[in-house]
Design an enzyme around this catalytic site. Structure first.
Site, PDB file in Angstrom:
ATOM      1  CE1 TYR A   1       6.150  -3.132   3.691  1.00 25.42           C
ATOM      2  CE2 TYR A   1       8.188  -3.535   4.894  1.00 25.42           C
ATOM      3  CZ  TYR A   1       7.114  -2.711   4.586  1.00 25.42           C
ATOM      4  OH  TYR A   1       7.021  -1.472   5.164  1.00 25.42           O
TER       5      TYR A   1
ATOM      6  CD  GLU B   1       5.270   0.236   2.695  1.00 22.13           C
ATOM      7  OE1 GLU B   1       5.185  -0.003   3.910  1.00 22.13           O
ATOM      8  OE2 GLU B   1       4.299   0.624   2.016  1.00 22.13           O
TER       9      GLU B   1
END
Ligand code: GDP
Ligand code: MN
Length: 394
Positions: A105, A192
């Site tokens: 991530y 993101e």
């Protein structure tokens, strides 16, 4: 403004980030054609992904693999029209399926309190970061990028090592810097990548290689900065914009929908917040934050009234106007006009002070509006008129 994954990927690609190619299809046959091209290019499978502005598409069944053109068409047909968290899927992304080794991530967000860009990384990718934060907060690595100095190389290297991406140091540094560049280039407040993935590919010599790529992308643009990027306006997805938000935006009204029953029409953001506080103190719940802005003319008032009444929960309205540039009589005319066109009858309490307040009072009285001299009185009357208010029998 939220934008679709495919558009977010285009912005990342423009900043030089490693994003595998994709196509967007609106129908199952279109998805089939895209899949045929991708499979002919040597891919074993394709991935088909719902394009909707909500997360967790994978869990909802909106991300699926297909091994042939036939299967791709069937899968796309199943995903198109699907409902994901209340949104109907109208398009899908089609890409060569990645052979994932491990998911990470990585994101950049605007940290307003620190006045810097905050980078967050984790070796626990693929799952929602909120879940990682709740269960394993130590698995999240953070670093701030200075607004003028930017993300320093040593910081990016530090981030890479702490994320367990030391073996892909150069790529991770490049991607981290690319996220910061994307934030600045488009005035984004979130970029993101989840998952950022190590994928296995076949090199030119036929040997297997591992590469770090952005498999998913989510970008949120700062609405207040959009005038600086007129070209990004085309990325707004009308299919998914709330009709009330669209009307407010077109009318130049700041409108935020809330859960209460008392519709508020106010001029000025500070006064709007104060009004909401006083409604709460009087025992009611505001249905919205609404700022009609300075110098609001009658037609804007009418638009604001339509917005408020479009919310079925609204059963009382509080109008609180401080006349400065905004003239009280203009607002009164707007209210009278709005009430004439009103689709349903809802009790309304009006308080207008400042410029042309006397003219406003006369107009409102002639039109038999309920008025209030003070804001406390106005809030109390609106709450009493609302079924959800403390003044009403329960
Ligand atoms: P989200 O659920 O809305 O965040 O959609 P993602 O694009 O992140 O996809 C969800 C999950 O599907 C990922 O975490 C992966 O595990 C899986 N996935 C996505 N793309 C691929 C792909 O190309 N190949 C494989 N094998 N899995 C994928
Ligand atoms: Mn994702």
């Amino acid at each position: 403004m939220k934008i679709q994954e495919a558009d977010a990927k285009a912005l990342l690609l423009a900043q030089g980030l490693p994003v595998p190619g994709w196509a967007v299809a609106r129908t199952a046959p279109e998805a089939r054609t895209a899949a045929e091209t991708i499979l002919a290019g040597g891919a074993e499978r394709v991935v088909i992904k719902a394009q909707v502005l909500v997360g967790g598409r994978g869990k909802a069944g909106g991300v699926r693999l297909a091994g042939s053109a036939d299967e791709a068409e069937a899968v796309a047909g199943a995903i198109l029209g699907m409902d994901i968290k209340g949104i109907t899927v109208r398009k899908v992304l089609v890409a060569a399926a990645a052979d994932i080794v491990k998911e990470y991530y990585l994101s950049a967000v605007l940290d307003r309190a620190a006045r810097q860009i905050l980078l967050m990384g984790s070796s626990e990718g693929g799952v929602e970061i909120e879940q990682v934060a709740a269960e394993r907060p130590d698995a999240i690595v953070t670093i701030h990028a200075h607004p003028h100095l930017g993300l320093q190389d040593w910081q990016a290297r530090d981030l890479a090592f702490r994320m367990g991406l030391g073996r892909h140091l150069k790529a991770t540094v490049g991607i981290a810097r690319g996220l910061v560049r994307t934030m600045l280039a488009f005035d984004a407040d979130l970029v993101e990548i989840n998952p950022l993935a190590i994928v296995r590919e076949t090199g030119a010599d036929g040997a297997a290689i591992e590469r770090l790529v952005c498999l998913d992308a989510k970008v949120t643009l700062d609405d207040s900065a959009l005038p600086r990027h007129p070209e990004l306006e085309t990325l707004r997805d009308p299919d998914e914009e709330d009709p009330a938000d669209a009307e407010a935006r077109l009318a130049g009204i700041s409108y935020i929908h809330l859960d209460g029953t008392i519709g508020c029409m106010v001029n000025g953001a500070g006064l709007a917040m104060t009004t909401m506080d006083l409604v709460k103190r009087a025992g009611g719940e505001p249905a919205n934050f609404l700022d009609i802005g300075g110098g609001a003319k009658a037609d804007k008032v009418a638009a604001a009234m339509r917005l408020i009444l479009a919310d079925p929960k609204v059963d009382a309205i509080l109008v609180n106007i401080f006349g400065g540039i905004t003239r009280g009589d203009e607002v009164a005319h707007g209210l009278i006009e709005a009430r004439a066109q009103q689709v349903r009858d809802v009790p309304m309490v009006v308080r207008i002070v400042g410029t042309n307040a006397a003219e406003a009072a006369e107009l409102l009285e002639a039109a038999r509006f309920e008025t209030a001299a003070s804001l406390d009185e106005a809030a109390a009357k609106a709450v009493a008129a609302s079924a959800g208010g403390a003044g009403a029998p329960r």
